[in-house]
Write a protein that holds these residues in place. Structure first.
Motif, PDB file in Angstrom:
ATOM      1  N   MET A   1       0.849  -1.149   0.000  1.00  0.00           N
ATOM      2  CA  MET A   1       0.000   0.000   0.000  1.00  0.00           C
ATOM      3  C   MET A   1       0.904   1.223   0.000  1.00  0.00           C
ATOM      4  O   MET A   1       1.755   1.359   0.869  1.00  0.00           O
ATOM      5  N   VAL A   2       0.713   2.099  -0.977  1.00  0.00           N
ATOM      6  CA  VAL A   2       1.563   3.271  -1.142  1.00  0.00           C
ATOM      7  C   VAL A   2       0.759   4.541  -0.853  1.00  0.00           C
ATOM      8  O   VAL A   2      -0.380   4.668  -1.283  1.00  0.00           O
ATOM      9  N   ALA A   3       1.383   5.458  -0.139  1.00  0.00           N
ATOM     10  CA  ALA A   3       0.733   6.724   0.222  1.00  0.00           C
ATOM     11  C   ALA A   3       0.882   7.727  -0.917  1.00  0.00           C
ATOM     12  O   ALA A   3       1.524   8.765  -0.794  1.00  0.00           O
ATOM     13  N   SER A   4       0.291   7.389  -2.057  1.00  0.00           N
ATOM     14  CA  SER A   4       0.377   8.230  -3.244  1.00  0.00           C
ATOM     15  C   SER A   4      -0.778   7.854  -4.168  1.00  0.00           C
ATOM     16  O   SER A   4      -1.340   6.761  -4.056  1.00  0.00           O
ATOM     17  N   ASP A   5      -1.118   8.743  -5.103  1.00  0.00           N
ATOM     18  CA  ASP A   5      -2.154   8.420  -6.090  1.00  0.00           C
ATOM     19  C   ASP A   5      -1.669   7.392  -7.098  1.00  0.00           C
ATOM     20  O   ASP A   5      -2.454   6.706  -7.719  1.00  0.00           O
ATOM     21  N   ASP A   6      -0.366   7.314  -7.274  1.00  0.00           N
ATOM     22  CA  ASP A   6       0.212   6.431  -8.273  1.00  0.00           C
ATOM     23  C   ASP A   6       1.530   5.884  -7.740  1.00  0.00           C
ATOM     24  O   ASP A   6       2.157   6.499  -6.901  1.00  0.00           O
ATOM     25  N   ALA A   7       1.926   4.751  -8.224  1.00  0.00           N
ATOM     26  CA  ALA A   7       3.181   4.134  -7.783  1.00  0.00           C
ATOM     27  C   ALA A   7       3.907   3.547  -8.976  1.00  0.00           C
ATOM     28  O   ALA A   7       4.300   2.390  -8.966  1.00  0.00           O
ATOM     29  N   LYS A   8       4.087   4.343 -10.011  1.00  0.00           N
ATOM     30  CA  LYS A   8       4.672   3.835 -11.251  1.00  0.00           C
ATOM     31  C   LYS A   8       6.174   3.642 -11.201  1.00  0.00           C
ATOM     32  O   LYS A   8       6.716   2.896 -11.985  1.00  0.00           O
ATOM     33  N   ASP A   9       6.859   4.323 -10.285  1.00  0.00           N
ATOM     34  CA  ASP A   9       8.314   4.175 -10.260  1.00  0.00           C
ATOM     35  C   ASP A   9       8.811   4.055  -8.820  1.00  0.00           C
ATOM     36  O   ASP A   9       8.095   4.319  -7.861  1.00  0.00           O
ATOM     37  N   ALA A  10      10.055   3.620  -8.696  1.00  0.00           N
ATOM     38  CA  ALA A  10      10.651   3.367  -7.380  1.00  0.00           C
ATOM     39  C   ALA A  10      10.725   4.631  -6.536  1.00  0.00           C
ATOM     40  O   ALA A  10      10.458   4.607  -5.336  1.00  0.00           O
ATOM     41  N   ALA A  11      11.050   5.752  -7.146  1.00  0.00           N
ATOM     42  CA  ALA A  11      11.192   7.003  -6.400  1.00  0.00           C
ATOM     43  C   ALA A  11       9.877   7.408  -5.752  1.00  0.00           C
ATOM     44  O   ALA A  11       9.853   7.843  -4.595  1.00  0.00           O
ATOM     45  N   THR A  12       8.768   7.238  -6.459  1.00  0.00           N
ATOM     46  CA  THR A  12       7.466   7.594  -5.901  1.00  0.00           C
ATOM     47  C   THR A  12       7.154   6.744  -4.683  1.00  0.00           C
ATOM     48  O   THR A  12       6.719   7.252  -3.654  1.00  0.00           O
ATOM     49  N   VAL A  13       7.390   5.454  -4.781  1.00  0.00           N
ATOM     50  CA  VAL A  13       7.109   4.540  -3.664  1.00  0.00           C
ATOM     51  C   VAL A  13       7.973   4.896  -2.458  1.00  0.00           C
ATOM     52  O   VAL A  13       7.484   4.996  -1.335  1.00  0.00           O
ATOM     53  N   GLU A  14       9.246   5.100  -2.684  1.00  0.00           N
ATOM     54  CA  GLU A  14      10.161   5.388  -1.579  1.00  0.00           C
ATOM     55  C   GLU A  14       9.870   6.741  -0.936  1.00  0.00           C
ATOM     56  O   GLU A  14       9.922   6.878   0.279  1.00  0.00           O
ATOM     57  N   GLN A  15       9.539   7.757  -1.720  1.00  0.00           N
ATOM     58  CA  GLN A  15       9.293   9.092  -1.192  1.00  0.00           C
ATOM     59  C   GLN A  15       7.934   9.199  -0.505  1.00  0.00           C
ATOM     60  O   GLN A  15       7.800   9.874   0.506  1.00  0.00           O
ATOM     61  N   ALA A  16       6.927   8.555  -1.059  1.00  0.00           N
ATOM     62  CA  ALA A  16       5.574   8.670  -0.519  1.00  0.00           C
ATOM     63  C   ALA A  16       5.411   7.890   0.779  1.00  0.00           C
ATOM     64  O   ALA A  16       4.650   8.267   1.648  1.00  0.00           O
ATOM     65  N   GLY A  17       6.122   6.790   0.894  1.00  0.00           N
ATOM     66  CA  GLY A  17       5.959   5.913   2.044  1.00  0.00           C
ATOM     67  C   GLY A  17       4.996   4.790   1.713  1.00  0.00           C
ATOM     68  O   GLY A  17       4.160   4.908   0.820  1.00  0.00           O
ATOM     69  N   PHE A  18       5.134   3.693   2.423  1.00  0.00           N
ATOM     70  CA  PHE A  18       4.314   2.523   2.118  1.00  0.00           C
ATOM     71  C   PHE A  18       4.130   1.646   3.349  1.00  0.00           C
ATOM     72  O   PHE A  18       4.829   1.789   4.345  1.00  0.00           O
ATOM     73  N   ILE A  19       3.179   0.745   3.256  1.00  0.00           N
ATOM     74  CA  ILE A  19       2.947  -0.275   4.272  1.00  0.00           C
ATOM     75  C   ILE A  19       3.214  -1.623   3.619  1.00  0.00           C
ATOM     76  O   ILE A  19       2.665  -1.929   2.554  1.00  0.00           O
ATOM     77  N   ASN A  20       4.066  -2.422   4.215  1.00  0.00           N
ATOM     78  CA  ASN A  20       4.395  -3.745   3.708  1.00  0.00           C
ATOM     79  C   ASN A  20       3.325  -4.725   4.176  1.00  0.00           C
ATOM     80  O   ASN A  20       3.109  -4.901   5.371  1.00  0.00           O
TER      81      ASN A  20
END
Length: 71
Positions: A1-20
């Motif tokens: 689960m990514v704290a962003s509207d989109d998760a198309k690239d690694a930078a977005t996932v890492e910067q937005a934050g996520f739940i494993n």
């Protein structure tokens, strides 16, 4: 689960934050993942298949509320 509207690239996932949610369950049995009851669905708006070892996003999907949830 990514704290962003989109998760198309690694930078977005890492910067937005996520739940494993755990390891990918593969193709045997159910592929359901339990979400915490206090998960902020307004914050986590995308799902990503993330490879932790190589920091690679193998696929992503935006999450949108169902019509029933909007009413």
């Amino acid at each position: 689960m990514v704290a962003s509207d989109d998760a198309k690239d690694a930078a977005t996932v890492e910067q937005a934050g996520f739940i494993n949610l755990g390891v990918i369950k593969g193709n045997v049995g159910d592929r359901n993942y339990a979400l915490a009851g206090d998960l902020d669905s307004a914050k986590y708006r995308a799902a990503s298949m993330w490879c932790k070892r190589f920091s690679v996003n193998f696929g992503a999907a935006p999450l949108r509320p169902t019509q029933a949830a909007q009413n």
